[in-house]
Design a protein around this motif. Sequence first.
Motif, PDB file in Angstrom:
ATOM      1  N   ASP A 108       1.056  -1.256   0.044  1.00  0.00           N
ATOM      2  CA  ASP A 108      -0.081  -0.005  -0.074  1.00  0.00           C
ATOM      3  C   ASP A 108       0.710   1.313   0.142  1.00  0.00           C
ATOM      4  N   VAL A 109       1.009   1.778  -1.151  1.00  0.00           N
ATOM      5  CA  VAL A 109       1.909   2.887  -1.429  1.00  0.00           C
ATOM      6  C   VAL A 109       1.157   4.150  -0.382  1.00  0.00           C
ATOM      7  N   ASP A 110       0.221   4.412  -0.381  1.00  0.00           N
ATOM      8  CA  ASP A 110      -0.172   5.592   0.355  1.00  0.00           C
ATOM      9  C   ASP A 110       0.044   5.579   1.883  1.00  0.00           C
ATOM     10  N   VAL A 111      -0.116   4.468   2.305  1.00  0.00           N
ATOM     11  CA  VAL A 111       0.214   4.117   3.718  1.00  0.00           C
ATOM     12  C   VAL A 111       1.635   4.133   4.003  1.00  0.00           C
ATOM     13  N   GLN A 112       2.382   3.738   3.029  1.00  0.00           N
ATOM     14  CA  GLN A 112       3.988   3.801   3.243  1.00  0.00           C
ATOM     15  C   GLN A 112       4.393   5.331   3.529  1.00  0.00           C
ATOM     16  N   LEU A 113       3.668   6.150   2.446  1.00  0.00           N
ATOM     17  CA  LEU A 113       4.103   7.355   2.468  1.00  0.00           C
ATOM     18  C   LEU A 113       3.647   8.254   3.668  1.00  0.00           C
ATOM     19  N   GLN A 114       2.486   7.933   4.261  1.00  0.00           N
ATOM     20  CA  GLN A 114       1.908   8.563   5.458  1.00  0.00           C
ATOM     21  C   GLN A 114       2.713   8.101   6.779  1.00  0.00           C
ATOM     22  N   ALA A 115       3.262   6.704   6.744  1.00  0.00           N
ATOM     23  CA  ALA A 115       4.194   6.534   7.979  1.00  0.00           C
ATOM     24  C   ALA A 115       5.537   7.263   7.678  1.00  0.00           C
ATOM     25  N   GLY A 116       6.045   7.390   6.334  1.00  0.00           N
ATOM     26  CA  GLY A 116       7.190   7.735   6.443  1.00  0.00           C
ATOM     27  C   GLY A 116       7.148   9.486   6.587  1.00  0.00           C
ATOM     28  N   THR A 117       6.185  10.364   6.255  1.00  0.00           N
ATOM     29  CA  THR A 117       6.016  11.471   6.666  1.00  0.00           C
ATOM     30  C   THR A 117       5.976  11.806   8.106  1.00  0.00           C
ATOM     31  N   TYR A 118       5.023  11.080   8.801  1.00  0.00           N
ATOM     32  CA  TYR A 118       5.077  11.135  10.299  1.00  0.00           C
ATOM     33  C   TYR A 118       6.312  10.599  10.979  1.00  0.00           C
ATOM     34  N   LEU A 119       7.044   9.654  10.360  1.00  0.00           N
ATOM     35  CA  LEU A 119       8.623   9.500  11.007  1.00  0.00           C
ATOM     36  C   LEU A 119       9.245  10.623  10.878  1.00  0.00           C
TER      37      LEU A 119
END
Length: 203
Positions: free
Chosen positions: A42-53
Motif C-alpha cells: 500500500d503506497v499511500d500508507v507507506q508515504l503517510q508512515a514516512g511523513t510522520y516518521l
Amino acid sequence: AIEIDPTFGDARRKLGETYARLGDPNNAMREYVRAADLLPDDVDVQLQAGTYLLAANRAEDAKARADAVLSRQPNNVQAQVLLGNALAGLNDLESAVTELEQAIQLDPSRAPSYANLGALELARGRRDAAEQAFKRAVTLDPKWLVGHLALGQHYWAAGKLENAKEAFLKARSLNAEDPLVNRTLALFSLATGDVAGAEQYLK
C-alpha cells in the motif's frame, strides 16, 4: 477491530487517520507505521508512515519508507520528495537537493516541491536559489497559504522586510482567520517595532 485482529492493517490505517484528525501525531505515527508494516504494497500508507516518521526526526526510518515506495514506483513524486527531505534530515543536503530536483522534473507543476527545494537551498546558504524556488511555488499555486508564509519567512531572514510583510499579508488575504498567519504577522510586527500593529493579529 484491532482488539479482535491486531494484524488488521486497514483498521490500523483508519485508526491512524482518526488520531491525525484528533491532533494526536504520536499515536497517528504509531498506527500508520504498524499499518505500513502490515500493508507493504500500500503506497499511500507507506508515504503517510514516512511523513510522520520524518516529523518525529526519524529520518533514517522515513528514508526506508520512501525507498520502499520508489522500488515499486520509481516515478512517484511524493516518495521522491519524502526521500529528499529524509536525506536533508540526515544532513546529506547535496543528495537531498538532487532528489527534489528530480521530483520537480517528474512533476514541474507541484508547488510544494519548490518550497521544499527552497528550504534546502536556504540550508545550503544559497539565498538567491532559495528565493527563486519559493517564488516559483507561489507562482504555481497563488492560493497556497503556506507557500506565501515560507516566502515571507525567507524575506524576513534575508532582511527584506517590506517583501516579507507583503508576503505575510498576501497569506492573510487568503485566510484572515488562520492562527498561524496571524501569529506570524504579530511576531513580525513586534520584531519590526510595530507594537500597535501587532495587536489586531494577536486579537
